[in-house]
Design a protein around this motif. Sequence first.
Motif, mmCIF file in Angstrom:
data_model
loop_
_atom_site.group_PDB
_atom_site.id
_atom_site.type_symbol
_atom_site.label_atom_id
_atom_site.label_comp_id
_atom_site.label_asym_id
_atom_site.label_seq_id
_atom_site.Cartn_x
_atom_site.Cartn_y
_atom_site.Cartn_z
ATOM 1 N N LYS A 276 0.833 -1.203 0.000
ATOM 2 C CA LYS A 276 0.000 0.000 0.000
ATOM 3 C C LYS A 276 0.865 1.249 0.000
ATOM 4 O O LYS A 276 0.615 2.198 -0.773
ATOM 5 C CB LYS A 276 -0.931 -0.018 1.215
ATOM 6 C CG LYS A 276 -1.827 1.215 1.347
ATOM 7 C CD LYS A 276 -2.789 1.048 2.516
ATOM 8 C CE LYS A 276 -3.666 2.266 2.719
ATOM 9 N NZ LYS A 276 -4.668 2.068 3.796
ATOM 10 N N GLN A 280 0.944 4.077 -2.939
ATOM 11 C CA GLN A 280 0.745 5.504 -2.694
ATOM 12 C C GLN A 280 1.914 6.325 -3.237
ATOM 13 O O GLN A 280 1.721 7.372 -3.862
ATOM 14 C CB GLN A 280 0.553 5.751 -1.192
ATOM 15 C CG GLN A 280 -0.780 5.220 -0.665
ATOM 16 C CD GLN A 280 -0.871 5.287 0.851
ATOM 17 O OE1 GLN A 280 0.097 4.990 1.565
ATOM 18 N NE2 GLN A 280 -2.044 5.663 1.360
ATOM 19 N N VAL A 293 -7.433 3.014 0.501
ATOM 20 C CA VAL A 293 -7.157 3.220 -0.921
ATOM 21 C C VAL A 293 -8.129 2.378 -1.739
ATOM 22 O O VAL A 293 -8.253 1.167 -1.521
ATOM 23 C CB VAL A 293 -5.712 2.846 -1.271
ATOM 24 C CG1 VAL A 293 -5.488 2.935 -2.789
ATOM 25 C CG2 VAL A 293 -4.729 3.758 -0.548
ATOM 26 N N GLY A 295 -8.866 1.025 -5.452
ATOM 27 C CA GLY A 295 -8.191 0.804 -6.720
ATOM 28 C C GLY A 295 -9.154 0.378 -7.808
ATOM 29 O O GLY A 295 -10.237 -0.155 -7.544
ATOM 30 N N ILE A 362 -1.756 -2.503 -7.748
ATOM 31 C CA ILE A 362 -3.062 -2.002 -7.318
ATOM 32 C C ILE A 362 -3.844 -3.100 -6.609
ATOM 33 O O ILE A 362 -4.479 -2.861 -5.567
ATOM 34 C CB ILE A 362 -3.845 -1.435 -8.521
ATOM 35 C CG1 ILE A 362 -3.260 -0.083 -8.920
ATOM 36 C CG2 ILE A 362 -5.331 -1.289 -8.186
ATOM 37 C CD1 ILE A 362 -3.957 0.590 -10.075
ATOM 38 N N SER A 366 -4.170 -1.908 -2.656
ATOM 39 C CA SER A 366 -5.448 -1.252 -2.358
ATOM 40 C C SER A 366 -6.148 -1.949 -1.204
ATOM 41 O O SER A 366 -5.953 -3.134 -0.949
ATOM 42 C CB SER A 366 -6.360 -1.273 -3.597
ATOM 43 O OG SER A 366 -5.757 -0.619 -4.692
ATOM 44 N N PHE A 369 -11.378 -2.691 -4.074
ATOM 45 C CA PHE A 369 -11.291 -2.697 -5.533
ATOM 46 C C PHE A 369 -12.677 -2.423 -6.094
ATOM 47 O O PHE A 369 -13.646 -3.088 -5.731
ATOM 48 C CB PHE A 369 -10.776 -4.044 -6.043
ATOM 49 C CG PHE A 369 -10.351 -3.997 -7.492
ATOM 50 C CD1 PHE A 369 -9.041 -3.729 -7.832
ATOM 51 C CD2 PHE A 369 -11.282 -4.208 -8.508
ATOM 52 C CE1 PHE A 369 -8.643 -3.672 -9.169
ATOM 53 C CE2 PHE A 369 -10.896 -4.141 -9.841
ATOM 54 C CZ PHE A 369 -9.571 -3.878 -10.177
ATOM 55 N N SER A 385 -8.784 -9.702 -6.563
ATOM 56 C CA SER A 385 -8.882 -8.852 -5.373
ATOM 57 C C SER A 385 -9.103 -9.691 -4.121
ATOM 58 O O SER A 385 -8.460 -9.466 -3.093
ATOM 59 C CB SER A 385 -10.025 -7.857 -5.543
ATOM 60 O OG SER A 385 -9.817 -7.042 -6.669
ATOM 61 N N THR A 390 -8.044 -7.632 -0.906
ATOM 62 C CA THR A 390 -8.531 -6.325 -1.344
ATOM 63 C C THR A 390 -10.029 -6.466 -1.560
ATOM 64 O O THR A 390 -10.471 -7.154 -2.482
ATOM 65 C CB THR A 390 -7.804 -5.890 -2.637
ATOM 66 O OG1 THR A 390 -6.406 -5.808 -2.366
ATOM 67 C CG2 THR A 390 -8.304 -4.552 -3.122
#
Length: 475
Positions: A276, A280, A293, A295, A362, A366, A369, A385, A390
């Motif tokens: 992460k 960033q 975050v 994504g 990502i 993230s 997602f 994901s 995620t």
Amino acid sequence: MKIVFAISEVEDLVKTGGLADVGKALPLALQAAGHEVSIFLPYYKTIAQQHNLPEACPAQTLFTESKVYHFTLRHMEWRGVNVYFVDYPEYFDRDGLYNSAYEAYGDNGERFAFFSGAVLHALQSLNQQPDIIHCHDWHSAMLPFLLKQDPSGYFANTKSVFTIHNAAFQGVHRLEDIPFLRHHPSILNQVHGGYINYLQSAIECADKITTVSPNYATELLTNLGSHGLHDRLVQRAGDLSGILNGCDYSQWNPMTDGYIPAHFNADDLSGKAECKANLQKRSNLPKEPGVPVFGMVCRLTEQKGFGYLVPILDRLMQHKLQMVIIGTGDPSVCQDLGEFAEQHPDKFAFINGFSTEHAHLIEAGSDFFLMPSQFEPCGLNQMYSLAYGTVPIVRGVGGLKDTVIDAEQNPQDATGFVFFEPTPDALLNCIRRALLAYHECSTRFREMQQRGMGTRFTWETAATAYLSLYESMHA
């Protein structure tokens, strides 16, 4: 069983999209299960440049009433599977598979009708009589028709399966532009107003029809979800089934992924925190561990839900979050996202492009997602994901509904957040539910991540379902 795949792309050989993932994974899974599998592909320029392949048999000639086709059949053994390539430079020695830099090739209908006929001709030259010919999307959709109309009797015991990967792409072409089919004695039954709809022809002629998730199969039987094919599909409903695509966990595994800066698993997510921070940094966003975050990696098209997302971006930026989107596509969507990134550089990053490394980062870096699709026959990124902890936020359509369990509807088994109404406000409310879980219910959020990481959608499972279908056709 002897199984032939007629398909326009196979990952590791040639790829433009998700069709290639199936073209690779399903034949390999069937071969691993002990069956004899062959793949037929066009001999595209990109393949010819990478592989100087030998001829599989003497030069081939196909006759129609308006044209003579002299072509070569080339061969390679690839991961234990025989792959045959239809080499006809006039049609396939081009820079693109389906289009130039500016538009689709005007003779695509002819190119792929010829490919379908060439596959059947080549099988006879190779003295192969398959139990099943499995065709995929509009590119090989005329093969079931040609198989059904074959006058030789050679394929009397061969059954056809046709898989719809995305019913939005149907291959509609004018008959007068298709010399290979123009004088076929039975072709006029497939013509409506001078045009042939390849997908419609396959729906009518294939012995069995499949699609890439159970829920998408249900949607195809509705007027809204069938892209105009509702009546035809309802007539064949007894022969239609949905088999969920698998995920290639050899490529998408946070414990072994070579594209990400740190590995992790469900018991130790410290590596995910490092991913992460790296995401960033690479996205020029502030390194804030406590800020979620969101994504997104996809083609920038209306299908992927940007009509729901773009109108709510201003309201989303009022929340404590960051968002990273990577992709290419619709210029107007690119412009909207680019302008928004300039206005909110500390919260929103847009990368107009694509790289495999960034896509993996990502998924790994993230917290959430986004897949707010208008429609999604199967979807793969939600599977990736889940494997990376995620949490997916999806619209409950197609394969997304089959693979993500909503936190509100089923808290004990939840793996993500699902909304159904095709509106920006429905997406906004769903994201706000996700934010509440992240900020206020950290233990439940962590359990949701771990539950997702333990979920598996394998090609072995998909292959078993396809084999059951194949065998039922020869019972």
